[in-house]
Scaffold this motif. Sequence first.
Motif, short mmCIF file in Angstrom:
data_model
loop_
_atom_site.label_atom_id
_atom_site.label_comp_id
_atom_site.label_asym_id
_atom_site.label_seq_id
_atom_site.Cartn_x
_atom_site.Cartn_y
_atom_site.Cartn_z
N VAL A 26 -1.69 13.32 9.43
CA VAL A 26 -0.23 13.08 8.93
C VAL A 26 0.08 12.20 9.21
CG1 VAL A 26 1.92 14.24 7.48
CG2 VAL A 26 -0.72 15.84 7.83
N ARG A 27 0.63 11.33 8.64
CA ARG A 27 1.46 10.06 8.94
C ARG A 27 2.82 9.91 8.07
NH1 ARG A 27 -0.91 4.42 9.49
NH2 ARG A 27 1.14 4.34 10.48
N SER A 28 3.75 9.52 9.04
CA SER A 28 4.71 9.60 8.14
C SER A 28 5.69 8.52 7.49
CB SER A 28 5.82 10.54 8.94
OG SER A 28 6.10 8.99 10.31
N GLN A 29 5.87 8.90 6.65
CA GLN A 29 6.80 7.33 5.81
C GLN A 29 7.44 6.39 7.50
OE1 GLN A 29 9.39 8.39 2.49
NE2 GLN A 29 8.28 9.82 1.76
N ALA A 30 7.70 6.88 7.69
CA ALA A 30 8.37 6.11 8.82
C ALA A 30 7.23 5.30 10.03
CB ALA A 30 9.29 6.81 9.83
N SER A 32 4.19 4.30 8.63
CA SER A 32 3.27 3.71 7.89
C SER A 32 4.66 2.97 7.54
CB SER A 32 3.00 4.26 6.97
OG SER A 32 4.13 4.82 5.87
N GLY A 33 5.65 2.91 7.39
CA GLY A 33 6.51 1.44 7.31
C GLY A 33 7.08 1.25 5.78
N GLU A 34 6.62 2.33 5.29
CA GLU A 34 7.47 2.37 4.00
C GLU A 34 8.12 3.50 3.24
OE1 GLU A 34 3.31 2.59 1.57
OE2 GLU A 34 2.73 0.79 2.53
N VAL A 35 9.27 3.42 3.43
CA VAL A 35 10.11 4.76 3.60
C VAL A 35 10.72 4.46 2.14
CG1 VAL A 35 11.60 5.22 3.98
CG2 VAL A 35 11.16 5.03 5.45
N GLU A 36 10.14 5.58 0.99
CA GLU A 36 10.66 5.44 -0.73
C GLU A 36 12.74 5.90 -0.47
OE1 GLU A 36 10.06 5.38 -3.45
OE2 GLU A 36 7.81 3.79 -2.61
N LYS A 37 13.63 5.21 -0.54
CA LYS A 37 14.89 5.29 -1.11
C LYS A 37 14.58 6.81 -1.97
CE LYS A 37 16.72 1.48 -1.01
NZ LYS A 37 18.38 -0.05 -1.77
N GLY A 38 15.65 7.39 -0.47
CA GLY A 38 16.62 8.82 -1.06
C GLY A 38 15.00 10.16 -0.83
N THR A 39 14.37 9.57 0.09
CA THR A 39 13.30 10.62 1.17
C THR A 39 13.75 10.82 2.36
OG1 THR A 39 11.39 8.74 0.82
CG2 THR A 39 11.48 10.60 -0.55
N PRO A 41 12.25 10.24 6.48
CA PRO A 41 11.79 8.91 6.47
C PRO A 41 10.28 10.12 7.12
CG PRO A 41 13.57 8.55 7.33
CD PRO A 41 13.86 10.34 6.73
N GLY A 42 10.71 11.48 7.44
CA GLY A 42 9.60 12.34 8.36
C GLY A 42 8.80 12.87 7.01
N ALA A 43 8.53 12.64 6.30
CA ALA A 43 7.53 12.94 5.22
C ALA A 43 6.53 12.03 4.88
CB ALA A 43 8.57 13.10 3.74
N PRO A 44 5.49 13.11 4.73
CA PRO A 44 3.60 12.70 4.84
C PRO A 44 3.71 11.75 3.10
CG PRO A 44 4.27 14.90 4.97
CD PRO A 44 5.92 14.71 4.73
N VAL A 45 3.28 10.81 4.24
CA VAL A 45 2.28 9.84 2.88
C VAL A 45 1.34 10.48 2.54
CG1 VAL A 45 1.90 7.53 2.25
CG2 VAL A 45 3.57 7.48 4.67
N LEU A 46 0.78 10.14 2.68
CA LEU A 46 -1.01 11.92 2.15
C LEU A 46 -1.41 12.66 3.22
CD1 LEU A 46 -3.01 8.58 1.43
CD2 LEU A 46 -1.57 9.77 -0.41
#
Length: 76
Positions: A26-30, A32-39, A41-46
């Motif tokens: 699991v890779r977090s949004q932080a 991968s460098g692609e943090v969605e606004k309002g989420t 940063p530790g949420a998984p990308v895939l």
Amino acid sequence: MTIGGGLAVYFVIWWTVLFVTLPFGVRSQAESGEVEKGTDPGAPVLPGLAKKAVATSIIAAIAFCIVWYIWTQLDA
């Protein structure tokens, strides 16, 4: 071991193995460098839950076979 008891043991093994396999790959949004606004940063990308469910089922089946074998040897 009865069928109901076997299903209960498999269910417990499956959930335990699931919690072990969830963090792998699991890779977090932080990260991968692609943090969605309002989420967060530790949420998984895939998270790859389908692959993890299949892997969990296979590992749990192997562990259940070992438990079943030991159970039948002690019962005999």
